[in-house]
Design a protein around this motif. Sequence first.
Motif, PDB file in Angstrom:
ATOM      1  N   HIS A   1     -13.261  22.582  27.631  1.00 60.60           N
ATOM      2  CA  HIS A   1     -12.080  22.212  26.858  1.00 60.60           C
ATOM      3  C   HIS A   1     -11.153  21.410  27.763  1.00 60.60           C
TER       4      HIS A   1
ATOM      5  N   ILE B   1      -7.313  19.444  27.443  1.00 54.75           N
ATOM      6  CA  ILE B   1      -6.134  19.120  26.629  1.00 54.75           C
ATOM      7  C   ILE B   1      -5.290  18.122  27.402  1.00 54.75           C
TER       8      ILE B   1
ATOM      9  N   GLU C   1      -1.003  12.165  24.955  1.00 46.95           N
ATOM     10  CA  GLU C   1      -1.294  10.748  24.702  1.00 46.95           C
ATOM     11  C   GLU C   1      -0.892   9.917  25.911  1.00 46.95           C
TER      12      GLU C   1
ATOM     13  N   TYR D   1     -16.408  13.315  16.095  1.00 46.29           N
ATOM     14  CA  TYR D   1     -15.051  13.523  15.598  1.00 46.29           C
ATOM     15  C   TYR D   1     -15.061  14.656  14.576  1.00 46.29           C
TER      16      TYR D   1
ATOM     17  N   TRP E   1      -4.273   9.954  20.355  1.00 48.98           N
ATOM     18  CA  TRP E   1      -4.446  11.150  19.542  1.00 48.98           C
ATOM     19  C   TRP E   1      -5.778  11.116  18.792  1.00 48.98           C
TER      20      TRP E   1
ATOM     21  N   ASP F   1      -8.509  10.193  19.773  1.00 45.17           N
ATOM     22  CA  ASP F   1      -9.663  10.505  20.627  1.00 45.17           C
ATOM     23  C   ASP F   1     -10.009  11.988  20.595  1.00 45.17           C
ATOM     24  N   THR F   2      -9.228  12.765  19.894  1.00 44.29           N
ATOM     25  CA  THR F   2      -9.534  14.187  19.734  1.00 44.29           C
ATOM     26  C   THR F   2     -10.906  14.332  19.097  1.00 44.29           C
TER      27      THR F   2
ATOM     28  N   LYS G   1     -14.809  19.729  24.482  1.00 41.88           N
ATOM     29  CA  LYS G   1     -13.882  19.563  23.375  1.00 41.88           C
ATOM     30  C   LYS G   1     -12.583  18.995  23.936  1.00 41.88           C
ATOM     31  N   LEU G   2     -12.228  17.810  23.469  1.00 40.98           N
ATOM     32  CA  LEU G   2     -11.029  17.123  23.942  1.00 40.98           C
ATOM     33  C   LEU G   2      -9.957  17.180  22.866  1.00 40.98           C
ATOM     34  N   ILE G   3      -8.791  17.674  23.248  1.00 41.90           N
ATOM     35  CA  ILE G   3      -7.652  17.704  22.329  1.00 41.90           C
ATOM     36  C   ILE G   3      -6.539  16.865  22.930  1.00 41.90           C
ATOM     37  N   ILE G   4      -6.077  15.908  22.138  1.00 40.25           N
ATOM     38  CA  ILE G   4      -4.994  15.044  22.585  1.00 40.25           C
ATOM     39  C   ILE G   4      -3.726  15.450  21.835  1.00 40.25           C
ATOM     40  N   LYS G   5      -2.718  15.826  22.571  1.00 40.44           N
ATOM     41  CA  LYS G   5      -1.441  16.197  21.967  1.00 40.44           C
ATOM     42  C   LYS G   5      -0.639  14.930  21.698  1.00 40.44           C
TER      43      LYS G   5
END
Lengths: 113, 115
Positions: free
Chosen positions: A10, A12, A15, A39, A83, A85-86, A108-112
């Motif tokens: 993971h 996080i 942007e 995605y 964002w 790219d999440t 798993k990539l999460i972009i805030k």
Amino acid sequence: AQSVSQHNHHVILSEAASLELGCNYSYGGTVNLFWYVQYPGQHLQLLLKYFSGDPLVKGIKGFEAEFIKSKFSFNLRKPSVQWSDTAEYFCAVSLDSNYQLIWGAGTKLIIKP
Amino acid sequence: GAVVSQHPSWVICKSGTSVKIECRSLDFQATTMFWYRQFPKQSLMLMATSNEGSKATYEQGVEKDKFLINHASLTLSTLTVTSAHPEDSSFYICSAREGVSHEQYFGPGTRLTVT
């Protein structure tokens, strides 16, 4: 047996941050290298691939990856994430002798925003 | 680009019944098709590899009598889950490659739920 490891399960980021996802494989022979992205709610798409030639390959959406043979690595990079790219990112390797893909566990990539 | 379709995109069936999933390469001839299973929050697990006109090669631990694969043409492969059980509920994904290319093109997947 051949294997592919992705170091981060993971990640996080905010942007505009820079991204590097690690991928290492274990095989001493000729390999073909891939990064796929999934995605949310969508199917796997190819981001980029390396078969031979210039070890720095550019893919879609501003992604690039560098094949470093001495390190058995194929890390994925993007200088400034968005964002959108999440997603989940998968590294995969195929051997020249075999068309099957050997998959990493995914990151798993999460972009805030 | 090369497009792979799967049908159906989702299916619900009762325990004990059989379900057939189709995988088609729409704009190229698929020398090889692959069937994967993806569990939640996990990577893809290769189930079998099939070449057109040949018997599928199954990965260790995958029951060939339960997961029947037919690759009758260069554009169509089918996966039949026979006598489905709730533990067969999963996301099934096919991919295809052409010629001597190592690149695989993926279908959108089929969500199977066995009740």
